[in-house]
Design an enzyme around this catalytic site. Sequence first.
Site, mmCIF file in Angstrom:
data_model
loop_
_atom_site.group_PDB
_atom_site.id
_atom_site.type_symbol
_atom_site.label_atom_id
_atom_site.label_comp_id
_atom_site.label_asym_id
_atom_site.label_seq_id
_atom_site.Cartn_x
_atom_site.Cartn_y
_atom_site.Cartn_z
ATOM 1 N N ASP A 308 0.870 -1.174 0.000
ATOM 2 C CA ASP A 308 0.000 0.000 0.000
ATOM 3 C C ASP A 308 0.908 1.225 0.000
ATOM 4 O OD1 ASP A 308 -2.204 1.628 0.031
ATOM 5 O OD2 ASP A 308 -3.172 0.640 1.717
ATOM 6 N N CYS A 309 0.355 2.351 -0.410
ATOM 7 C CA CYS A 309 1.212 3.492 -0.733
ATOM 8 C C CYS A 309 1.907 4.070 0.493
ATOM 9 C CB CYS A 309 0.404 4.533 -1.489
ATOM 10 S SG CYS A 309 -0.095 3.859 -3.084
#
Length: 779
Positions: A308-309
């Site tokens: 995830d970012c």
Amino acid sequence: MTTLFSSVLQNRAPKVSVFIFFLISLHCLSLISVRVLAQTSPVFACDATKDPQVASYGFCDTKLGTDARVADLVHRLTLQEKILFIVNSAGSVSRLGIPKYEWWSEALHGVSNVGPGTKFTSLVPGATSFPQVILTAASFNTSLYEAIGKVVSTEARAMYNVGLAGLTYWSPNINIFRDPRWGRGQETPGEDPLLASKYGSSYVKGLQQTDGGDPSRLKVAACCKHYTAYDVDNWKGIERYTFDAVVTQQDLDDTFQPPFKSCVIDGNVASVMCSYNKVNGKPTCADPDLLAGVIRGQWKLNGYIVSDCDSVDVLFKNQHYTKTPEEAAAKVILAGLDLNCGSFLGQHTEAAVKAGLLNESAIDKAVTNNFATLMRLGFFDGDPSKQPYGKLGPKDVCTPEHQELAREAARQGIVLLKNSPGSLPLSPTAIKTLAVIGPNANVTKTMIGNYEGIPCKYTTPLQGLTTSVATNYVPGCTNVACGTAQVDDAKKAAASADATVLVMGIDQSQERESFDRVSLLLPGQQPLLITEVAKAAKGPVILVIMSGGGFDISFAKNDDKITSILWVGYPGEAGGAAIADVIFGYYNPSGRLPMTWYPQSYVDKVPMTNMNMRPDPSNGYPGRTYRFYTGETIYTFGDGLSYSKITHELAKAPRLVSIPLEEDHVCRSSECKSVEAVEQSCKNLAFDIHVRVQNRGKYGGSHTVFLFSSPPSVHNSPQKHLLGFEKVSLTGKSETLVRFKVDVCKDLSVVDELGSRKVALGQHLLHVGSLKHSLTVGI
């Protein structure tokens, strides 16, 4: 820059000014031409028109297999070049004809411009915006899930061909909607592991599968997220970035993992995204058991694992999981992470190799998985216009057929929760005037939820209703927070209308990513407005709730003056038309709730951070979801009404099933409550259940047939769980036969305390509608 040039122009002779103006004009024209070029040219490698040398590269040779091509490419790269390809904004290697590529695009319920990989311009100003996932899931229609995926991938490819989109989409979100307060529950298929599994694998197939059905090729690459046990964003100051989800092995394997397993095994998804949170003390993106062990080892992922970012940055800076950034880079890559959404691995991986924390071979594995995905997409096959989807373009986005599917998806998902005799459907001839009241009655963007794109167009609820009858619109509140309701104006409108539609609920200001709810009550003075309008109304009162999560609306459920209640999720670009279709009887509602609606007392005594699914009588903890929750509900999973009376009759079902065991099996000589669901005893062990479904009413339409089971009380088993569902179409006064194939070891098994699947011996109670059928499983 503007200030500098304006001062120059004011202080120079006219000829110089004209010359500079000419230079600026040329510069602007070149920028425009570059921008136009960028909009009309897809990004791809192995372009022989730019560099004839690429024809000699093995990785550009389409006659070779994917593995050989990828090996050739990796062999040609330096360490520094490899590192360019383990971050989402991948760098270019011009000497090999490889351009920059942006991995991050989103397509949760339509092509979205949330990620940097996709943008809209005058060339393609919008894309079809389907209902938010929670409403689409409520259709319980797997063929619809796949059909939407196909449309989204077609529009994505069309946009890629004109340089406006990528080929890798970080969708769908298949987390379990465990708690009604979760701000991202709207993005998910709901609370049931089987429904989430069916949704995920079906949508992924729609996105990925090519017209030829070749599993070695991808139309676009999907990504199932967020792995795993992720469903706390920001609740009372507890944030996803530091939250440690303490999960039992039983709950992990029984509830949180099944959708991801199905996504990889049944959907053959190209990617899985690990989440921000920790699970039992370990960040998911740094857990080798979860990544290399389960996703790639047990489930055999054919693709890449992405973070995830900024979650790698988060596990270092927020979770303090390692002492140095180099250690963090090494840990995630060794755990099985292939791609970092963010720049962390680009900054620290080389130093990790130099420090001896990581071998270059580990980076080779990561880039191999990434490049193999791009190979399957045709990124290294040269000119996309000469490939199977090369003719798609702007004309294939927002087509009438795609927009009609968005309307149909909303219609299929809308759930009728209450309907008093003589209320719905309204007659478009008998009803002359309609009062339309509420803060969500004339909204546009609210209807498409989050991770949205720019829709082709909008039809608001007010616009949809106005196409059938004359309307009198009163907002009632300035926004969904409804600090002060305009009760008097709303009451006047309701008192003079033949019927009243109240469009209430919430929007992204109340539930969204990074923002969880703390209450299950409708905000502000919404309940007051609803109650007062219902008192004053002269005709039927239809309450429409627009939201992702559920509410305690017991006040409305128990109010006889409120004759009907509809839940419409966030219904997408055509939501208003779909709402009107249901209210006026052009469409018979068939949606069913994909999540339980709890009373407000639930949130008062259940902290969102308690991950346990099962109840604990010792401290009054009631459990979660319809599978385990022991308390009172407002509405429960699977609830939903129709305009027709539907009945079920069991046409075929066994009373006894025996599991063959070896002669020396321990359970032959001692009493066992369950047996291992292992291959030797489970092979071909299945039976059929046939259900006769009758529509006894005059309205035709669709109907979802659910098959539930209540297993024996062993291993803290669910009180009830979904074995299967089928959506059938029935004309008025007709019937059909629905067949369920039940795999004993898959469908009648439960997960024990250690995470192993066991077939519970004893009496299983099968449920179809109001029918109950007893089935004994023995040895």
